[in-house]
Design a protein around this motif. Sequence first.
Motif, PDB file in Angstrom:
ATOM      1  N   THR A  42       0.857  -1.184   0.000  1.00  0.00           N
ATOM      2  CA  THR A  42       0.000   0.000   0.000  1.00  0.00           C
ATOM      3  C   THR A  42       0.893   1.234   0.000  1.00  0.00           C
ATOM      4  OG1 THR A  42      -1.936   1.048   1.042  1.00  0.00           O
ATOM      5  CG2 THR A  42      -0.225   0.202   2.523  1.00  0.00           C
ATOM      6  N   TRP A  43       0.308   2.391  -0.255  1.00  0.00           N
ATOM      7  CA  TRP A  43       1.076   3.631  -0.308  1.00  0.00           C
ATOM      8  C   TRP A  43       0.168   4.795   0.059  1.00  0.00           C
ATOM      9  CZ3 TRP A  43      -0.759   7.278  -3.656  1.00  0.00           C
ATOM     10  CH2 TRP A  43      -1.640   6.830  -4.642  1.00  0.00           C
ATOM     11  N   THR A  44       0.786   5.902   0.400  1.00  0.00           N
ATOM     12  CA  THR A  44       0.057   7.140   0.668  1.00  0.00           C
ATOM     13  C   THR A  44       0.985   8.302   0.360  1.00  0.00           C
ATOM     14  OG1 THR A  44      -1.297   8.345   2.281  1.00  0.00           O
ATOM     15  CG2 THR A  44       0.726   7.356   3.106  1.00  0.00           C
ATOM     16  N   THR A  45       0.405   9.451   0.098  1.00  0.00           N
ATOM     17  CA  THR A  45       1.198  10.649  -0.147  1.00  0.00           C
ATOM     18  C   THR A  45       0.866  11.687   0.915  1.00  0.00           C
ATOM     19  OG1 THR A  45       1.295  10.228  -2.520  1.00  0.00           O
ATOM     20  CG2 THR A  45       1.743  12.476  -1.802  1.00  0.00           C
ATOM     21  N   SER A  46       1.892  12.119   1.631  1.00  0.00           N
ATOM     22  CA  SER A  46       1.741  13.133   2.667  1.00  0.00           C
ATOM     23  C   SER A  46       2.031  14.505   2.072  1.00  0.00           C
ATOM     24  CB  SER A  46       2.720  12.863   3.811  1.00  0.00           C
ATOM     25  OG  SER A  46       2.698  13.925   4.737  1.00  0.00           O
ATOM     26  N   THR A  47       1.113  15.441   2.298  1.00  0.00           N
ATOM     27  CA  THR A  47       1.335  16.815   1.832  1.00  0.00           C
ATOM     28  C   THR A  47       1.651  17.756   2.987  1.00  0.00           C
ATOM     29  OG1 THR A  47      -1.038  17.223   1.906  1.00  0.00           O
ATOM     30  CG2 THR A  47      -0.103  16.524  -0.214  1.00  0.00           C
ATOM     31  N   THR A  58       5.742  10.686  -0.852  1.00  0.00           N
ATOM     32  CA  THR A  58       5.042   9.415  -1.011  1.00  0.00           C
ATOM     33  C   THR A  58       5.742   8.342  -0.188  1.00  0.00           C
ATOM     34  OG1 THR A  58       4.261  10.013  -3.200  1.00  0.00           O
ATOM     35  CG2 THR A  58       4.277   7.677  -2.675  1.00  0.00           C
ATOM     36  N   ASP A  91       5.957   9.523  -7.110  1.00  0.00           N
ATOM     37  CA  ASP A  91       4.570   9.373  -6.671  1.00  0.00           C
ATOM     38  C   ASP A  91       3.760   8.572  -7.686  1.00  0.00           C
ATOM     39  OD1 ASP A  91       4.435  11.275  -8.654  1.00  0.00           O
ATOM     40  OD2 ASP A  91       3.311  12.736  -7.481  1.00  0.00           O
ATOM     41  N   THR A  95      -0.372  -0.186  -5.948  1.00  0.00           N
ATOM     42  CA  THR A  95      -0.314  -1.414  -5.179  1.00  0.00           C
ATOM     43  C   THR A  95      -0.007  -2.566  -6.129  1.00  0.00           C
ATOM     44  OG1 THR A  95      -1.885  -0.544  -3.580  1.00  0.00           O
ATOM     45  CG2 THR A  95      -1.657  -2.935  -3.670  1.00  0.00           C
TER      46      THR A  95
END
Length: 130
Positions: A42-47, A58, A91, A95
């Motif tokens: 899984t992944w996520t992008t933090s701003t 990311t 980025d 998945t």
Amino acid sequence: MTMEAYRYEDGSISYPGHPRGPGGTEPVETIDLSEYTAEVVTWTTSTATPPGVREPNTLVIVEFDVDGRQSDSEGGSGDETVRAIGQATTDDLETGDTVRPVHVEELREPGAGIREPDSQEWDGYRFEPV
């Protein structure tokens, strides 16, 4: 620099390594994860990143199959896996993508935080699509 995981007497693998494994057993082997590829779980992008960390940032959780997939230097025979979390080099990830760890000198800008820059190491690994 290595991305070192530990295998314990009971066969479990931990990254990062610890003096005792899940069953209280001691490490019997180290595994350099930088020699393996992994799959993005899984992944996520933090701003809204901490001071000195690139924005956007990311992050990925990846799973290494250290016995079932061949590394660059050795074959495998089992199905032991271990997960790691870290920054991605891009980025543009999904998945299930295959990534490899790449060493970088600075995961964040040393002078941007509240700690003395010389008090800690700033290098580490990011994950790059294969």
